[in-house]
Structure formats: structure tokens, C-alpha cells
Write an enzyme that holds these catalytic residues in place. Structure first.
Site, PDB file in Angstrom:
ATOM      1  N   ASP A 132       0.839  -1.210   0.000  1.00  0.00           N
ATOM      2  CA  ASP A 132       0.000   0.000   0.000  1.00  0.00           C
ATOM      3  C   ASP A 132       0.870   1.255   0.000  1.00  0.00           C
ATOM      4  O   ASP A 132       0.527   2.265  -0.633  1.00  0.00           O
ATOM      5  CB  ASP A 132      -0.906   0.005   1.245  1.00  0.00           C
ATOM      6  N   TYR A 187       2.020   1.979  -3.487  1.00  0.00           N
ATOM      7  CA  TYR A 187       0.871   2.489  -4.261  1.00  0.00           C
ATOM      8  C   TYR A 187       0.657   3.974  -3.909  1.00  0.00           C
ATOM      9  O   TYR A 187       0.534   4.831  -4.775  1.00  0.00           O
ATOM     10  CB  TYR A 187      -0.374   1.666  -3.904  1.00  0.00           C
ATOM     11  N   ASP A 188       0.655   4.274  -2.593  1.00  0.00           N
ATOM     12  CA  ASP A 188       0.416   5.659  -2.153  1.00  0.00           C
ATOM     13  C   ASP A 188       1.485   6.612  -2.686  1.00  0.00           C
ATOM     14  O   ASP A 188       1.187   7.753  -3.055  1.00  0.00           O
ATOM     15  CB  ASP A 188       0.387   5.727  -0.615  1.00  0.00           C
ATOM     16  N   LEU A 236     -35.953 -10.345 -16.476  1.00  0.00           N
ATOM     17  CA  LEU A 236     -35.919 -11.809 -16.402  1.00  0.00           C
ATOM     18  C   LEU A 236     -37.238 -12.306 -15.827  1.00  0.00           C
ATOM     19  O   LEU A 236     -37.763 -11.697 -14.889  1.00  0.00           O
ATOM     20  CB  LEU A 236     -34.792 -12.254 -15.454  1.00  0.00           C
ATOM     21  N   GLU A 278     -25.377 -18.360 -13.205  1.00  0.00           N
ATOM     22  CA  GLU A 278     -24.661 -17.232 -12.585  1.00  0.00           C
ATOM     23  C   GLU A 278     -25.415 -16.758 -11.341  1.00  0.00           C
ATOM     24  O   GLU A 278     -26.641 -16.675 -11.365  1.00  0.00           O
ATOM     25  CB  GLU A 278     -24.582 -16.046 -13.567  1.00  0.00           C
ATOM     26  N   LYS A 333     -27.341 -14.496  -8.932  1.00  0.00           N
ATOM     27  CA  LYS A 333     -28.144 -13.309  -9.258  1.00  0.00           C
ATOM     28  C   LYS A 333     -27.840 -12.239  -8.200  1.00  0.00           C
ATOM     29  O   LYS A 333     -28.348 -12.269  -7.085  1.00  0.00           O
ATOM     30  CB  LYS A 333     -29.625 -13.647  -9.272  1.00  0.00           C
ATOM     31  N   GLU A 375     -24.277  -5.635 -12.916  1.00  0.00           N
ATOM     32  CA  GLU A 375     -25.013  -5.239 -11.714  1.00  0.00           C
ATOM     33  C   GLU A 375     -24.089  -4.438 -10.806  1.00  0.00           C
ATOM     34  O   GLU A 375     -23.008  -4.910 -10.439  1.00  0.00           O
ATOM     35  CB  GLU A 375     -25.505  -6.500 -10.983  1.00  0.00           C
ATOM     36  N   LYS A 429     -28.783 -19.276 -17.970  1.00  0.00           N
ATOM     37  CA  LYS A 429     -28.806 -18.823 -19.368  1.00  0.00           C
ATOM     38  C   LYS A 429     -28.380 -19.962 -20.292  1.00  0.00           C
ATOM     39  O   LYS A 429     -27.416 -20.682 -19.989  1.00  0.00           O
ATOM     40  CB  LYS A 429     -27.820 -17.664 -19.577  1.00  0.00           C
TER      41      LYS A 429
HETATM   42  N1  LIG Z   1     -28.600  -9.696 -11.320  1.00  0.00           N
HETATM   43  C1  LIG Z   1     -27.780 -10.494 -12.018  1.00  0.00           C
HETATM   44  O1  LIG Z   1     -26.815 -11.022 -11.461  1.00  0.00           O
HETATM   45  C2  LIG Z   1     -28.025 -10.733 -13.484  1.00  0.00           C
HETATM   46  C3  LIG Z   1     -27.225 -11.646 -14.210  1.00  0.00           C
HETATM   47  N2  LIG Z   1     -26.219 -12.363 -13.622  1.00  0.00           N
HETATM   48  N3  LIG Z   1     -27.449 -11.825 -15.541  1.00  0.00           N
HETATM   49  C4  LIG Z   1     -28.430 -11.123 -16.164  1.00  0.00           C
HETATM   50  O2  LIG Z   1     -28.597 -11.330 -17.487  1.00  0.00           O
HETATM   51  C5  LIG Z   1     -29.381 -10.386 -18.244  1.00  0.00           C
HETATM   52  C6  LIG Z   1     -28.970 -10.506 -19.686  1.00  0.00           C
HETATM   53  C7  LIG Z   1     -30.203 -10.583 -20.505  1.00  0.00           C
HETATM   54  C8  LIG Z   1     -31.377 -10.613 -19.591  1.00  0.00           C
HETATM   55  C9  LIG Z   1     -30.867 -10.654 -18.167  1.00  0.00           C
HETATM   56  N4  LIG Z   1     -29.226 -10.235 -15.522  1.00  0.00           N
HETATM   57  C10 LIG Z   1     -29.052 -10.038 -14.187  1.00  0.00           C
HETATM   58  O3  LIG Z   1     -29.869  -9.151 -13.553  1.00  0.00           O
HETATM   59  C11 LIG Z   1     -31.050  -8.701 -14.254  1.00  0.00           C
HETATM   60  C12 LIG Z   1     -30.806  -7.456 -15.053  1.00  0.00           C
HETATM   61  C13 LIG Z   1     -32.136  -6.715 -15.099  1.00  0.00           C
HETATM   62  C14 LIG Z   1     -33.013  -7.349 -14.082  1.00  0.00           C
HETATM   63  C15 LIG Z   1     -32.137  -8.297 -13.285  1.00  0.00           C
HETATM   64  O4  LIG Z   1     -31.521  -7.579 -12.231  1.00  0.00           O
END
Ligand SMILES: NC(=O)c1c(N)nc(OC2CCCC2)nc1O[C@@H]1CCC[C@@H]1O
Length: 321
Positions: free
Chosen positions: A30, A33-34, A80, A108, A110, A165, A281
Site C-alpha cells: 500500500d 501504491y500511495d 428476467l 450465474e 443473481k 449489476e 442462461k
Molecule cells: N442480477 C444479475 O446477477 C443478473 C445476471 N447475472 N445476468 C443477467 O442477465 C441479463 C442478460 C439478458 C437478460 C438478463 N441479468 C441479471 O440481472 C437482471 C438485469 C435486469 C433485471 C435483473 O436484475
């Protein structure tokens, strides 16, 4: 030559910042870096003609807007559809396999934050836009610039738009509410509200103080980079020095997805950020195009939501601890 040294220091500090905030593996102390940071700050003060809003010294904020500008998204930011149990996941899987019998999934976490779009031109960060209603969002560039893990420069000169996000880590959330309690201010109910409230600040110094972070998961113009699947898109974004969640799994079928959901359900209380479920997905972009979208949401993705933690158990936790 001072301009030379300023540009060199910016490159060094961008690299060190990437190692620290994205890789979580700093290569210098650090103190070192500083030293670089202070040298850059003093040179920028001596030579204001070399000022650059993308300089790492501008992450601390200092821009105060009097209003937000509305921006129309280049491509709608989809939402979604939600499911709440294995049976509904299997319904989704059946519909997918009617069209794409050999589909595989990327699962993934959310992240429970607010959706954001980032735009880079000539390798430089130029704009950040909130999702808004999916068609028109708000320009929050001045606040997003303060998020340390977001690179101000990427090694690509083509235009790049990514979505992800923005969220408030649990540690930042607890500290913020503690500060507010001490000042007798109203507390934020959850990290998502706190993140949304922070991004909507007109004063970027306040946004900077909220220590937000972000994960990126969607590469809008990925076809221009010859990318053919979601997993490839995530790897490409990692290559661009964007922060991508490593906690994800490629699943051959919905059973593997369900196993991953159970595993994450166990880990959820110990994660450093809030999640409200799993986004599943279809991996192949060709398959995604084949499945298409409804007006609101893709037909190639679904959000599994964890059961809302019973308010009672939460209250009991508070009372009994
Ligand atoms: N909140 C999340 O971690 C997340 C994610 N990991 N991946 C997606 O893919 C999108 C891409 C196309 C439609 C949805 N969306 C996420 O969050 C959505 C975005 C809008 C409403 C949700 O928060």
C-alpha cells in the site's frame, strides 16, 4: 517531461488498481501504491492542463450535477422471468429443449443490485447508464466513475458496451447503516436500496463514499468480437479487465443447475454480497437467437429466486442474538 511522467503514473496506477480491486492480488505494498498516487496528484496539481476525468485521482468524486440526463439504450435492457422451484425450472428446460434439444446452461449468481450499462470508446470509459425502464435510463457516469474496480481504460479501440449489476458489498452496507444510526438518520432496508440510493446521488463525492462494486455479465456487441457463447463472453470481459463473478457453473442439464443452486444456497449467508437467486442462461448465442425474446425478457434465460428468508426467523435472530 512532466506530461510523460503523468501518463506513465496513470498507466502504473491503473494496473495496480486492477490487481487490487479486480484480481484481489496486489503486486506492491500500500505504501508503494500511495507514493505513486501522491506523485501523480501533485503533478496534476502543478500541471492542470493535463487533467483527465479518467485519471485514477478522479475516483474520489467531486462532480455535482443539478439533474440527471436521460439516455436511450442502444439495445433494450431486458428483464428476467422468475421461477421459485425445481418443477418450474424443469418446465423452462422442457420449453428450451423443444427448440434446442442439446442446450447447455451457464448458471450465474443473481446479484441483488441495480442493472447498469457501461460504454467504452477508443479504449476509454465514456458513459454509464442505469437500466431505467429498459428503454431509457439515466446518465450516472459521474458516480460510476468512483467504483474502483471499473477500469477507465480497456485494451480495445472498438466501441464496447457491457452490462452488469452495481451493488453495495455487505461490509459497506453495514458500515453505512452504522454511520446513519449514529447520526439518527433513517437506515437502508437492504443493500439493493442502498446501492440504488447511492447511484442516484447528484454529488459523486457521496457516491464515492458508499464503496460500491460491480460484476459484469452481458456483452452487448459481442458478435463484433466473434464471441459465440455466454461463457466466452464472460471470459472476454475478464480479458478486458472487467470484474466478472468467478462463482458460476456450466451445466449440461437442469439437474446440474439444481445441484449448483443447492451448493450456493449453503454458501449464501457467507457471501460478501447479497444475492436473491440464480440466473440460468442458455450458453450458445446461436441457441439464444433461435429461442428469441418476449418484449420484456429473454426466452433463453430464467431467474430462480431463493425463498424469501422468513421475516420471523430474521426477527428471532435479532431477538435471540
Ligand atoms: N442480477 C444479475 O446477477 C443478473 C445476471 N447475472 N445476468 C443477467 O442477465 C441479463 C442478460 C439478458 C437478460 C438478463 N441479468 C441479471 O440481472 C437482471 C438485469 C435486469 C433485471 C435483473 O436484475
Amino acid at each position: 517531461m512532466s506530461q510523460q511522467r503523468i501518463l506513465e503514473l496513470r498507466r502504473i496506477l491503473d494496473r495496480l488498481s486492477y490487481e487490487y480491486y479486480v484480481l484481489d492480488k496486489p503486486s506492491v505494498s500500500d505504501q508503494e501504491y500511495d507514493r505513486y498516487y501522491q506523485e501523480l496528484e501533485s503533478l496534476e496539481q502543478q500541471f492542470p492542463e493535463y487533467a483527465d476525468p479518467n485519471s485514477i485521482t478522479q475516483r474520489v468524486g467531486g462532480v455535482v450535477l443539478d439533474a440527471f440526463t436521460k439516455v436511450e439504450h442502444s439495445r433494450a435492457m431486458l428483464s428476467l422471468d422468475d421461477v421459485f422451484n425445481l418443477e418450474e425450472l424443469q418446465d423452462f428446460d422442457r420449453k428450451v429443449r423443444e427448440v434446442e434439444p442439446n442446450a447447455r446452461y451457464v448458471a450465474e449468481l443473481k446479484i441483488d443490485g441495480l442493472a447498469m450499462s457501461l460504454i467504452y470508446r477508443n479504449g476509454t470509459f465514456v458513459q454509464a447508464v442505469t437500466r431505467g425502464n429498459g428503454i431509457v435510463g439515466e446518465d450516472v457516469t459521474h458516480n460510476v466513475r468512483t467504483i474502483q474496480s471499473i477500469p477507465m481504460h480497456i485494451p480495445y479501440t472498438e466501441e464496447v458496451e457491457v452490462r452488469g449489476e452495481v451493488y453495495m458489498p455487505n461490509a459497506s452496507f453495514e458500515m453505512l447503516n452504522k454511520q446513519r444510526e449514529e447520526k439518527g438518520e433513517e437506515l437502508f432496508a437492504n443493500p439493493r436500496n442502498a446501492a440504488a440510493g447511492s447511484i442516484r446521488q447528484l454529488d459523486s463525492k457521496i457516491a464515492a463514499s458508499r464503496k460500491l462494486d460491480a460484476f459484469w455479465y452481458y456483452f452487448v456487441n459481442s458478435s463484433e468480437f466473434g464471441i459465440q457463447s455466454q461463457e466466452e463472453a464472460l471470459e472476454k470481459m475478464e480479458e478486458m479487465h472487467l470484474r466478472v463473478n468467478p462463482l458460476r457453473r456450466i451445466c449440461a442439464n437442469m439437474d446440474e443447475v439444481w445441484a449448483f443452486i443447492q451448493e450456493i444456497g449453503e454458501q449464501r449467508p457467507h457471501l460478501p454480497y447479497a444475492i436473491d437467486g440464480m440466473v440460468i442462461k442458455v450458453d450458445s448465442f446461436a441457441a439464444q437467437a433461435h429461442l428469441g425474446n418476449t418484449i420484456r425478457a429473454p426466452k433463453w434465460a430464467i431467474a430462480y429466486k431463493f425463498p424469501a428468508e422468513e421475516v420471523v426467523t430474521k426477527l428471532l435472530d435479532i431477538v435471540l442474538t
